[in-house]
Scaffold this motif. Sequence first.
Motif, PDB file in Angstrom:
ATOM      1  N   ASP A 132      41.372  25.427  46.870  1.00 21.36           N
ATOM      2  CA  ASP A 132      40.007  25.378  47.385  1.00 21.36           C
ATOM      3  C   ASP A 132      39.137  24.627  46.381  1.00 21.36           C
ATOM      4  O   ASP A 132      38.617  25.210  45.422  1.00 21.36           O
ATOM      5  CB  ASP A 132      39.480  26.796  47.608  1.00 21.36           C
ATOM      6  N   ALA A 133      39.000  23.327  46.587  1.00 17.50           N
ATOM      7  CA  ALA A 133      38.246  22.483  45.655  1.00 17.50           C
ATOM      8  C   ALA A 133      36.788  22.919  45.589  1.00 17.50           C
ATOM      9  O   ALA A 133      36.188  22.921  44.517  1.00 17.50           O
ATOM     10  CB  ALA A 133      38.339  21.019  46.071  1.00 17.50           C
ATOM     11  N   ARG A 134      36.232  23.307  46.720  1.00 10.18           N
ATOM     12  CA  ARG A 134      34.823  23.698  46.738  1.00 10.18           C
ATOM     13  C   ARG A 134      34.588  24.932  45.873  1.00 10.18           C
ATOM     14  O   ARG A 134      33.637  24.997  45.092  1.00 10.18           O
ATOM     15  CB  ARG A 134      34.370  23.956  48.165  1.00 10.18           C
ATOM     16  N   LEU A 135      35.432  25.935  45.977  1.00  6.48           N
ATOM     17  CA  LEU A 135      35.288  27.153  45.177  1.00  6.48           C
ATOM     18  C   LEU A 135      35.516  26.860  43.697  1.00  6.48           C
ATOM     19  O   LEU A 135      34.796  27.366  42.833  1.00  6.48           O
ATOM     20  CB  LEU A 135      36.267  28.214  45.678  1.00  6.48           C
ATOM     21  N   TYR A 136      36.508  26.019  43.387  1.00 12.91           N
ATOM     22  CA  TYR A 136      36.799  25.684  41.997  1.00 12.91           C
ATOM     23  C   TYR A 136      35.605  24.973  41.346  1.00 12.91           C
ATOM     24  O   TYR A 136      35.155  25.364  40.274  1.00 12.91           O
ATOM     25  CB  TYR A 136      38.043  24.799  41.902  1.00 12.91           C
ATOM     26  N   TYR A 137      35.111  23.916  41.992  1.00  8.38           N
ATOM     27  CA  TYR A 137      33.999  23.174  41.394  1.00  8.38           C
ATOM     28  C   TYR A 137      32.717  23.995  41.383  1.00  8.38           C
ATOM     29  O   TYR A 137      31.891  23.854  40.491  1.00  8.38           O
ATOM     30  CB  TYR A 137      33.800  21.832  42.109  1.00  8.38           C
ATOM     31  N   ARG A 138      32.546  24.871  42.360  1.00  5.38           N
ATOM     32  CA  ARG A 138      31.370  25.745  42.381  1.00  5.38           C
ATOM     33  C   ARG A 138      31.388  26.677  41.167  1.00  5.38           C
ATOM     34  O   ARG A 138      30.359  26.974  40.585  1.00  5.38           O
ATOM     35  CB  ARG A 138      31.358  26.552  43.675  1.00  5.38           C
ATOM     36  N   SER A 139      32.578  27.141  40.782  1.00  2.62           N
ATOM     37  CA  SER A 139      32.681  27.992  39.593  1.00  2.62           C
ATOM     38  C   SER A 139      32.339  27.203  38.330  1.00  2.62           C
ATOM     39  O   SER A 139      31.964  27.779  37.315  1.00  2.62           O
ATOM     40  CB  SER A 139      34.080  28.596  39.484  1.00  2.62           C
ATOM     41  N   GLN A 140      32.464  25.872  38.382  1.00  5.64           N
ATOM     42  CA  GLN A 140      32.105  24.998  37.270  1.00  5.64           C
ATOM     43  C   GLN A 140      30.644  24.546  37.350  1.00  5.64           C
ATOM     44  O   GLN A 140      30.221  23.684  36.597  1.00  5.64           O
ATOM     45  CB  GLN A 140      33.009  23.767  37.260  1.00  5.64           C
ATOM     46  N   LYS A 141      29.891  25.084  38.311  1.00  4.30           N
ATOM     47  CA  LYS A 141      28.480  24.745  38.559  1.00  4.30           C
ATOM     48  C   LYS A 141      28.315  23.310  39.058  1.00  4.30           C
ATOM     49  O   LYS A 141      27.319  22.653  38.804  1.00  4.30           O
ATOM     50  CB  LYS A 141      27.620  24.955  37.316  1.00  4.30           C
TER      51      LYS A 141
END
Length: 191
Positions: A132-141
Amino acid sequence: MASGVLLPAVFYLLCICRKQCAPRRLLLALCFAAGALRMGAELRPNPLEARLEREGAIPYARAEGRIVRVSEKNGFCSVLLSDATVYAGGRTYRQKRLMVSAPEGGFEESARLKAMGKLELYKEARNPGQFDARLYYRSQKIFCVLKAREAEGEDGEAPLFYHQAQSFKREAGLAVEAVFGPKDQGIYRAV
């Protein structure tokens, strides 16, 4: 996020070990509530993300910001910007971090980047277990990506340690290429 989970767990263990738990139970409940509120705040979409969810990708957007990291692979260049300003659809948005994907590189010596292109959200996982690229990058702000058609680096005062780290990375890559065969290069470059 760790404080929202770790602190209540410690207080819970203290409550089990002691007989007088009433004040600790109250503190435990407060810690759980604080963790839940913080998690809710982290999951709330920022204004640009909410607009992209509502309207979809924005085909003509402009962004500028300070370059934090540049990585080139397979003819594409990914540039991470900090303190980015995004101009999209007549509105201005401030983003702490923004990823710019450009078809060509050459931004290592630049301090700032200006880019124009299509602004969109990262793709969500379609199947369970899929990345889940969206969740991963969201965790990176990092909430969205600008797929740049045009990008231009600007000179400026980049931190000295950034230039030193980039030159070390470049020299280490050349050393890996010289020592290891094509099969092993990818593994040692990752390290």
